[in-house]
Design a protein around this motif. Structure first.
Motif, PDB file in Angstrom:
ATOM      1  N   LEU A 161      51.473  65.417  33.932  1.00 28.22           N
ATOM      2  CA  LEU A 161      51.159  64.265  34.777  1.00 28.22           C
ATOM      3  C   LEU A 161      52.350  63.328  34.871  1.00 28.22           C
ATOM      4  O   LEU A 161      52.705  62.856  35.964  1.00 28.22           O
ATOM      5  CB  LEU A 161      49.938  63.537  34.220  1.00 28.22           C
ATOM      6  CG  LEU A 161      49.494  62.273  34.973  1.00 28.22           C
ATOM      7  CD1 LEU A 161      49.126  62.617  36.416  1.00 28.22           C
ATOM      8  CD2 LEU A 161      48.307  61.618  34.257  1.00 28.22           C
ATOM      9  N   GLU A 162      52.993  63.056  33.731  1.00 23.51           N
ATOM     10  CA  GLU A 162      54.150  62.165  33.734  1.00 23.51           C
ATOM     11  C   GLU A 162      55.300  62.760  34.548  1.00 23.51           C
ATOM     12  O   GLU A 162      55.996  62.050  35.280  1.00 23.51           O
ATOM     13  CB  GLU A 162      54.601  61.880  32.300  1.00 23.51           C
ATOM     14  CG  GLU A 162      53.676  60.961  31.532  1.00 23.51           C
ATOM     15  CD  GLU A 162      53.514  59.611  32.208  1.00 23.51           C
ATOM     16  OE1 GLU A 162      54.544  59.009  32.600  1.00 23.51           O
ATOM     17  OE2 GLU A 162      52.362  59.170  32.370  1.00 23.51           O
ATOM     18  N   ALA A 163      55.497  64.066  34.419  1.00 24.43           N
ATOM     19  CA  ALA A 163      56.558  64.720  35.189  1.00 24.43           C
ATOM     20  C   ALA A 163      56.277  64.628  36.686  1.00 24.43           C
ATOM     21  O   ALA A 163      57.179  64.367  37.495  1.00 24.43           O
ATOM     22  CB  ALA A 163      56.692  66.181  34.764  1.00 24.43           C
ATOM     23  N   THR A 164      55.015  64.807  37.064  1.00 22.71           N
ATOM     24  CA  THR A 164      54.636  64.726  38.482  1.00 22.71           C
ATOM     25  C   THR A 164      54.843  63.318  39.013  1.00 22.71           C
ATOM     26  O   THR A 164      55.320  63.124  40.133  1.00 22.71           O
ATOM     27  CB  THR A 164      53.164  65.147  38.650  1.00 22.71           C
ATOM     28  OG1 THR A 164      52.990  66.468  38.136  1.00 22.71           O
ATOM     29  CG2 THR A 164      52.765  65.131  40.118  1.00 22.71           C
ATOM     30  N   ALA A 168      57.209  62.110  42.109  1.00 20.39           N
ATOM     31  CA  ALA A 168      56.668  61.310  43.214  1.00 20.39           C
ATOM     32  C   ALA A 168      57.443  60.012  43.388  1.00 20.39           C
ATOM     33  O   ALA A 168      57.701  59.580  44.521  1.00 20.39           O
ATOM     34  CB  ALA A 168      55.189  61.021  42.958  1.00 20.39           C
ATOM     35  N   ALA A 169      57.829  59.391  42.275  1.00 19.68           N
ATOM     36  CA  ALA A 169      58.588  58.143  42.352  1.00 19.68           C
ATOM     37  C   ALA A 169      59.953  58.372  42.989  1.00 19.68           C
ATOM     38  O   ALA A 169      60.423  57.555  43.803  1.00 19.68           O
ATOM     39  CB  ALA A 169      58.743  57.551  40.960  1.00 19.68           C
ATOM     40  N   ASP A 170      60.605  59.484  42.653  1.00 16.66           N
ATOM     41  CA  ASP A 170      61.917  59.784  43.232  1.00 16.66           C
ATOM     42  C   ASP A 170      61.801  60.071  44.730  1.00 16.66           C
ATOM     43  O   ASP A 170      62.680  59.708  45.518  1.00 16.66           O
ATOM     44  CB  ASP A 170      62.542  60.980  42.519  1.00 16.66           C
ATOM     45  CG  ASP A 170      63.092  60.604  41.149  1.00 16.66           C
ATOM     46  OD1 ASP A 170      63.122  59.400  40.834  1.00 16.66           O
ATOM     47  OD2 ASP A 170      63.482  61.523  40.397  1.00 16.66           O
ATOM     48  N   VAL A 171      60.712  60.739  45.121  1.00 14.76           N
ATOM     49  CA  VAL A 171      60.494  61.004  46.544  1.00 14.76           C
ATOM     50  C   VAL A 171      60.276  59.697  47.287  1.00 14.76           C
ATOM     51  O   VAL A 171      60.840  59.461  48.363  1.00 14.76           O
ATOM     52  CB  VAL A 171      59.297  61.962  46.736  1.00 14.76           C
ATOM     53  CG1 VAL A 171      58.919  62.045  48.225  1.00 14.76           C
ATOM     54  CG2 VAL A 171      59.621  63.349  46.198  1.00 14.76           C
ATOM     55  N   GLU A 172      59.453  58.822  46.701  1.00 11.84           N
ATOM     56  CA  GLU A 172      59.166  57.541  47.354  1.00 11.84           C
ATOM     57  C   GLU A 172      60.420  56.680  47.482  1.00 11.84           C
ATOM     58  O   GLU A 172      60.617  55.968  48.474  1.00 11.84           O
ATOM     59  CB  GLU A 172      58.101  56.793  46.552  1.00 11.84           C
ATOM     60  CG  GLU A 172      57.654  55.488  47.201  1.00 11.84           C
ATOM     61  CD  GLU A 172      56.550  54.807  46.428  1.00 11.84           C
ATOM     62  OE1 GLU A 172      56.013  53.799  46.932  1.00 11.84           O
ATOM     63  OE2 GLU A 172      56.210  55.274  45.319  1.00 11.84           O
ATOM     64  N   ASP A 180      63.019  69.861  48.572  1.00 10.86           N
ATOM     65  CA  ASP A 180      64.038  70.198  47.576  1.00 10.86           C
ATOM     66  C   ASP A 180      63.481  70.250  46.161  1.00 10.86           C
ATOM     67  O   ASP A 180      64.206  70.581  45.215  1.00 10.86           O
ATOM     68  CB  ASP A 180      65.174  69.160  47.619  1.00 10.86           C
ATOM     69  CG  ASP A 180      65.951  69.216  48.924  1.00 10.86           C
ATOM     70  OD1 ASP A 180      65.986  70.302  49.536  1.00 10.86           O
ATOM     71  OD2 ASP A 180      66.521  68.180  49.318  1.00 10.86           O
ATOM     72  N   ILE A 181      62.209  69.938  45.982  1.00 11.98           N
ATOM     73  CA  ILE A 181      61.605  69.960  44.646  1.00 11.98           C
ATOM     74  C   ILE A 181      61.559  71.398  44.140  1.00 11.98           C
ATOM     75  O   ILE A 181      61.086  72.297  44.838  1.00 11.98           O
ATOM     76  CB  ILE A 181      60.177  69.367  44.673  1.00 11.98           C
ATOM     77  CG1 ILE A 181      60.226  67.902  45.120  1.00 11.98           C
ATOM     78  CG2 ILE A 181      59.515  69.481  43.301  1.00 11.98           C
ATOM     79  CD1 ILE A 181      58.857  67.297  45.366  1.00 11.98           C
ATOM     80  N   ILE A 186      60.853  69.601  37.658  1.00 14.62           N
ATOM     81  CA  ILE A 186      59.719  69.377  36.759  1.00 14.62           C
ATOM     82  C   ILE A 186      60.165  69.467  35.309  1.00 14.62           C
ATOM     83  O   ILE A 186      59.845  68.591  34.482  1.00 14.62           O
ATOM     84  CB  ILE A 186      58.598  70.400  37.024  1.00 14.62           C
ATOM     85  CG1 ILE A 186      58.119  70.311  38.485  1.00 14.62           C
ATOM     86  CG2 ILE A 186      57.438  70.177  36.065  1.00 14.62           C
ATOM     87  CD1 ILE A 186      57.469  68.999  38.845  1.00 14.62           C
ATOM     88  N   GLU A 187      60.917  70.499  34.975  1.00 14.11           N
ATOM     89  CA  GLU A 187      61.297  70.721  33.583  1.00 14.11           C
ATOM     90  C   GLU A 187      62.158  69.584  33.032  1.00 14.11           C
ATOM     91  O   GLU A 187      62.038  69.222  31.864  1.00 14.11           O
ATOM     92  CB  GLU A 187      62.028  72.054  33.448  1.00 14.11           C
ATOM     93  CG  GLU A 187      61.105  73.255  33.659  1.00 14.11           C
ATOM     94  CD  GLU A 187      61.787  74.573  33.387  1.00 14.11           C
ATOM     95  OE1 GLU A 187      63.041  74.593  33.389  1.00 14.11           O
ATOM     96  OE2 GLU A 187      61.092  75.578  33.191  1.00 14.11           O
TER      97      GLU A 187
END
Length: 315
Positions: A161-164, A168-172, A180-181, A186-187
């Protein structure tokens, strides 16, 4: 006399298992279950069970190094464990501090260049445990021959959840485009330093579930899982070797399946794809039963057998 005989039998069984094992998984993960139940069975309190379990942990670390395992992850304290009585947790926290300092100062840790790392929400732990974690990590940070991960205040879903949320924050913020994700994005957010994919999960004490343990690195890698009945303090070298054998059987089954699939598909592939398929069959040919095993010359000539029929590949 009865105890002596059992020890002789156990020793012989260990030797037999050792001869049957030809390799080792790179990363083993262990759910150290059954400490409290073991203590109750002995008429002791939970603290004595955890202390007995810590002795097993030290032995398992040695066994891993003996057979060539390169990384060991121990599920030591989950986020759900915070719901246990304060007295139990405080005693466990004291034991963790003691063992972390002992490990960080042990000659065998430094002689074998063991890097100790904690994974999980360690900021939720008492200050003394955080200090002990920092001490162990600082003392062994420069080692890379063997990695010992200690999962503390750990929850697999919460890490994902924290990784997701980080992605999301970087995309925003416009720092990352959705297309590009990739896996590395994630890792990088799961842990401060990367973990290898898990090859084998071991869980003692009779429970047959993996309890949200390393879902990204274990489930994604289709790790082998070994369940056994002894409580963690009773976990023996024979149990450990049986777990390694389970991993080897899992790997052999995977290689056999890959070879059979490639062999069955050869007749349906176009010429550009044949080289790759032949390479797969050739690589895993030895894992097939002798009756199903094609010769290298047959693969090059385009002749092979699947089931009861023989076919020729058109050039």
């Amino acid at each position: 006399m009865k105890r002596w005989f059992r020890q002789r039998v156990d020793s012989a069984y260990e030797r037999l298992l050792s001869r049957e094992i030809s390799g080792a998984p790179t990363h083993v993960a262990v759910i150290q279950d059954g400490n409290r139940r073991y203590a109750r069975s002995q008429g002791d309190d939970a603290h004595e069970g955890h202390r007995a379990g810590a002795e097993t942990t030290e032995r398992v670390l040695e066994w891993c190094q003996d057979i060539g395992v390169e990384e060991l992850t121990l599920y030591t304290f989950s986020t759900e464990n915070f719901d246990r009585p304060d007295g139990q947790n405080e005693a466990l926290f004291d034991l963790l501090c003691e063992k972390l300092h002992d490990f960080a100062d042990a000659d065998r840790v430094h002689d074998n260049e063991v890097c100790i790392r904690a994974i999980g929400e360690t900021d939720l732990l008492p200050g003394r445990v955080q200090d002990a974690v920092a001490y162990a990590e600082r003392r062994t940070r420069h080692y890379d021959q063997f990695v010992l991960n200690i999962a503390l205040a750990y929850g697999g879903r919460s890490r994902l959840l924290e990784a997701t949320r980080g992605v999301a924050a970087d995309v925003e913020a416009g720092d990352l485009e959705p297309e590009d994700i990739d896996i590395e994005d994630i890792e990088r957010r799961l842990y401060d330093r990367p973990l290898r994919d898990v090859d084998l999960i071991i869980r003692p004490a009779g429970e047959e579930r993996t309890s949200n343990f390393l879902p990204w690195h274990a489930n994604g890698n289709e790790a082998a899982v070994f369940f056994c009945t002894p409580y963690w303090p009773e976990f023996s070298k024979a149990d450990f070797l049986r777990g390694i054998r389970t991993y080897e059987h899992r790997q052999e089954s995977w290689r056999r399946t890959r070879a059979r699939r490639a062999l069955a598909l050869l007749g349906a592939l176009s010429e550009p794809e044949l080289a790759e398929a032949r390479s797969i069959v050739d690589r895993f040919r030895d894992s097939l039963p002798s009756a199903e095993r094609p010769e290298s010359g047959d693969l090059e000539a385009g002749e092979f057998e699947t089931g009861d029929s023989s076919r020729r590949i058109a050039d």
